[in-house]
Every structure is written in C-alpha cells, then in structure tokens.
Design a protein around this motif. Structure first.
Motif, PDB file in Angstrom:
ATOM      1  N   ARG A   1      19.697 -54.376  31.483  1.00  0.00           N
ATOM      2  CA  ARG A   1      18.861 -53.777  32.580  1.00  0.00           C
ATOM      3  C   ARG A   1      19.453 -53.525  33.899  1.00  0.00           C
ATOM      4  O   ARG A   1      20.136 -54.535  34.485  1.00  0.00           O
ATOM      5  N   ARG A   2      19.819 -52.426  34.037  1.00  0.00           N
ATOM      6  CA  ARG A   2      20.469 -52.235  35.488  1.00  0.00           C
ATOM      7  C   ARG A   2      19.547 -51.550  36.424  1.00  0.00           C
ATOM      8  O   ARG A   2      18.735 -50.786  36.290  1.00  0.00           O
ATOM      9  N   ILE A   3      19.749 -52.220  37.478  1.00  0.00           N
ATOM     10  CA  ILE A   3      18.841 -52.152  38.588  1.00  0.00           C
ATOM     11  C   ILE A   3      19.747 -51.726  40.023  1.00  0.00           C
ATOM     12  O   ILE A   3      20.648 -52.265  40.075  1.00  0.00           O
ATOM     13  N   VAL A   4      19.103 -50.661  40.600  1.00  0.00           N
ATOM     14  CA  VAL A   4      19.751 -50.246  41.809  1.00  0.00           C
ATOM     15  C   VAL A   4      19.161 -50.592  43.107  1.00  0.00           C
ATOM     16  O   VAL A   4      17.694 -50.513  43.112  1.00  0.00           O
ATOM     17  N   GLY A   5      19.700 -51.030  44.248  1.00  0.00           N
ATOM     18  CA  GLY A   5      18.935 -51.670  45.474  1.00  0.00           C
ATOM     19  C   GLY A   5      19.840 -51.537  46.452  1.00  0.00           C
ATOM     20  O   GLY A   5      21.008 -51.357  46.258  1.00  0.00           O
ATOM     21  N   VAL A   6      19.304 -52.101  47.660  1.00  0.00           N
ATOM     22  CA  VAL A   6      19.999 -52.239  48.952  1.00  0.00           C
ATOM     23  C   VAL A   6      20.091 -53.584  49.264  1.00  0.00           C
ATOM     24  O   VAL A   6      19.327 -54.353  49.023  1.00  0.00           O
ATOM     25  N   VAL A   7      21.507 -53.949  49.853  1.00  0.00           N
ATOM     26  CA  VAL A   7      21.887 -55.196  49.912  1.00  0.00           C
ATOM     27  C   VAL A   7      20.844 -55.681  51.328  1.00  0.00           C
ATOM     28  O   VAL A   7      21.182 -54.992  52.463  1.00  0.00           O
ATOM     29  N   ALA A   8      20.266 -56.590  51.283  1.00  0.00           N
ATOM     30  CA  ALA A   8      19.358 -57.066  52.512  1.00  0.00           C
ATOM     31  C   ALA A   8      20.191 -58.314  53.268  1.00  0.00           C
ATOM     32  O   ALA A   8      20.251 -58.320  54.487  1.00  0.00           O
ATOM     33  N   SER A   9      20.942 -59.237  52.537  1.00  0.00           N
ATOM     34  CA  SER A   9      21.582 -60.179  53.116  1.00  0.00           C
ATOM     35  C   SER A   9      22.864 -60.803  52.353  1.00  0.00           C
ATOM     36  O   SER A   9      22.869 -60.499  50.940  1.00  0.00           O
ATOM     37  N   ASN A  10      23.938 -61.107  52.850  1.00  0.00           N
ATOM     38  CA  ASN A  10      24.909 -61.598  52.208  1.00  0.00           C
ATOM     39  C   ASN A  10      25.596 -62.989  52.778  1.00  0.00           C
ATOM     40  O   ASN A  10      26.623 -63.446  52.688  1.00  0.00           O
ATOM     41  N   LYS A  11      24.607 -63.398  53.528  1.00  0.00           N
ATOM     42  CA  LYS A  11      24.824 -64.844  54.124  1.00  0.00           C
ATOM     43  C   LYS A  11      25.267 -65.902  52.978  1.00  0.00           C
ATOM     44  O   LYS A  11      25.992 -66.875  53.663  1.00  0.00           O
ATOM     45  N   GLY A  12      24.802 -66.065  51.887  1.00  0.00           N
ATOM     46  CA  GLY A  12      25.094 -67.074  51.038  1.00  0.00           C
ATOM     47  C   GLY A  12      26.562 -66.743  50.329  1.00  0.00           C
ATOM     48  O   GLY A  12      26.954 -65.794  50.308  1.00  0.00           O
ATOM     49  N   ASP A  13      27.302 -68.063  49.921  1.00  0.00           N
ATOM     50  CA  ASP A  13      28.635 -67.716  49.508  1.00  0.00           C
ATOM     51  C   ASP A  13      28.519 -67.230  48.080  1.00  0.00           C
ATOM     52  O   ASP A  13      28.003 -67.936  47.184  1.00  0.00           O
ATOM     53  N   LYS A  14      28.909 -66.169  47.726  1.00  0.00           N
ATOM     54  CA  LYS A  14      28.871 -65.503  46.462  1.00  0.00           C
ATOM     55  C   LYS A  14      27.565 -65.159  46.056  1.00  0.00           C
ATOM     56  O   LYS A  14      27.382 -64.934  44.858  1.00  0.00           O
ATOM     57  N   THR A  15      26.795 -65.003  46.946  1.00  0.00           N
ATOM     58  CA  THR A  15      25.197 -64.552  46.630  1.00  0.00           C
ATOM     59  C   THR A  15      24.794 -63.448  47.612  1.00  0.00           C
ATOM     60  O   THR A  15      25.126 -63.478  48.753  1.00  0.00           O
ATOM     61  N   ILE A  16      24.149 -62.441  47.215  1.00  0.00           N
ATOM     62  CA  ILE A  16      23.696 -61.286  47.890  1.00  0.00           C
ATOM     63  C   ILE A  16      22.187 -61.262  47.657  1.00  0.00           C
ATOM     64  O   ILE A  16      21.642 -61.635  46.372  1.00  0.00           O
ATOM     65  N   THR A  17      21.292 -60.876  48.579  1.00  0.00           N
ATOM     66  CA  THR A  17      20.225 -60.666  48.288  1.00  0.00           C
ATOM     67  C   THR A  17      19.645 -59.153  48.257  1.00  0.00           C
ATOM     68  O   THR A  17      20.144 -58.387  49.162  1.00  0.00           O
ATOM     69  N   VAL A  18      19.260 -58.701  47.092  1.00  0.00           N
ATOM     70  CA  VAL A  18      18.926 -57.068  46.960  1.00  0.00           C
ATOM     71  C   VAL A  18      17.620 -56.958  46.987  1.00  0.00           C
ATOM     72  O   VAL A  18      16.775 -57.316  46.255  1.00  0.00           O
ATOM     73  N   VAL A  19      17.280 -56.024  47.928  1.00  0.00           N
ATOM     74  CA  VAL A  19      16.017 -55.524  47.788  1.00  0.00           C
ATOM     75  C   VAL A  19      15.634 -54.267  46.883  1.00  0.00           C
ATOM     76  O   VAL A  19      16.548 -53.274  47.249  1.00  0.00           O
ATOM     77  N   VAL A  20      14.714 -54.322  46.091  1.00  0.00           N
ATOM     78  CA  VAL A  20      14.380 -52.969  45.185  1.00  0.00           C
ATOM     79  C   VAL A  20      13.138 -52.653  45.227  1.00  0.00           C
ATOM     80  O   VAL A  20      11.969 -53.318  45.519  1.00  0.00           O
ATOM     81  N   GLU A  21      13.023 -51.264  45.657  1.00  0.00           N
ATOM     82  CA  GLU A  21      11.774 -50.645  46.128  1.00  0.00           C
ATOM     83  C   GLU A  21      11.141 -49.722  45.084  1.00  0.00           C
ATOM     84  O   GLU A  21      12.037 -49.050  44.182  1.00  0.00           O
ATOM     85  N   ARG A  22       9.890 -49.903  44.799  1.00  0.00           N
ATOM     86  CA  ARG A  22       9.310 -49.010  43.808  1.00  0.00           C
ATOM     87  C   ARG A  22       8.055 -48.245  44.106  1.00  0.00           C
ATOM     88  O   ARG A  22       7.671 -49.070  45.501  1.00  0.00           O
ATOM     89  N   THR A  23       7.847 -47.456  43.340  1.00  0.00           N
ATOM     90  CA  THR A  23       6.325 -46.765  44.120  1.00  0.00           C
ATOM     91  C   THR A  23       5.028 -47.050  42.844  1.00  0.00           C
ATOM     92  O   THR A  23       5.505 -46.959  41.627  1.00  0.00           O
ATOM     93  N   VAL A  24       3.966 -47.569  43.269  1.00  0.00           N
ATOM     94  CA  VAL A  24       2.845 -47.772  42.499  1.00  0.00           C
ATOM     95  C   VAL A  24       1.660 -46.984  42.850  1.00  0.00           C
ATOM     96  O   VAL A  24       1.617 -46.795  44.119  1.00  0.00           O
ATOM     97  N   LYS A  25       0.965 -46.580  41.997  1.00  0.00           N
ATOM     98  CA  LYS A  25      -0.416 -45.859  42.297  1.00  0.00           C
ATOM     99  C   LYS A  25      -1.577 -46.866  42.353  1.00  0.00           C
ATOM    100  O   LYS A  25      -1.716 -47.671  41.372  1.00  0.00           O
TER     101      LYS A  25
END
Length: 94
Positions: free
Chosen positions: A17-41
């Motif tokens: 399951r491959r997900i593409v997103g934008v890095v919102a934070s890299n403050k943790g050691d060896k951890t990144i926070t990725v924001v994934v946006e989707r559209t719903v009706k």
C-alpha cells in the motif's frame, strides 16, 4: 522430488500500500509526519470536500525536510503510532 508450494493467488498478487503525501514535520528522531489529502463527496449536498490524514513514518536517515513530497508504504508497527516507512523522496521543497 521437488516440493511445490501451494500459495494462494491472492497472496502472490499482494501489493504494498503506497501512499503519497507531504511532510508536515520532521521534528522527531527518525520520524516524519506525513499529511495525506483526499477528496470526498458529501452524501447529501454533493459538494466535493478535502479531507486530510496525518500519518507517522519511519525515516531511517533523517533525510526529509518539511514540505517534501514523499512516498511511504505500510509496514509492521514500529512504535505506538508509527505504521509506515519512507520509500523515496519524490520532490524536495526548495
């Protein structure tokens, strides 16, 4: 005699399951926070809405910066919240 393994076709065709997103934070050691946006009706008003999800991913080399476009894949639990790992950086933020 050669042994033949009987694997189900579903297991052989299983893809990551491959997900593409934008890095919102890299403050943790060896951890990144990725924001994934989707559209719903909207079910009643039929308006297209943007929804976002924050996912925590493992970045072994601390190479990601905020704003980078990254690809992550699902993996075994690495901590209480981390369930993904970084595959590649698709685009760097200038």
């Amino acid at each position: 005699m050669s042994e033949v393994k009987n694997e189900s076709p579903a297991a052989a065709e299983h893809k990551e399951r491959r997900i593409v997103g934008v890095v919102a934070s890299n403050k943790g050691d060896k951890t990144i926070t990725v924001v994934v946006e989707r559209t719903v009706k909207h079910p009643i008003y039929n308006k297209i809405l943007r929804r976002s999800t924050k996912l925590y991913a493992h970045d072994e080399t601390n190479q990601c910066k905020e704003g980078d476009l990254v690809a992550i894949v699902e993996t075994r639990p690495l901590s209480r919240t981390k369930r993904f790992k970084l595959v590649e950086v698709l685009q760097t933020h200038a």
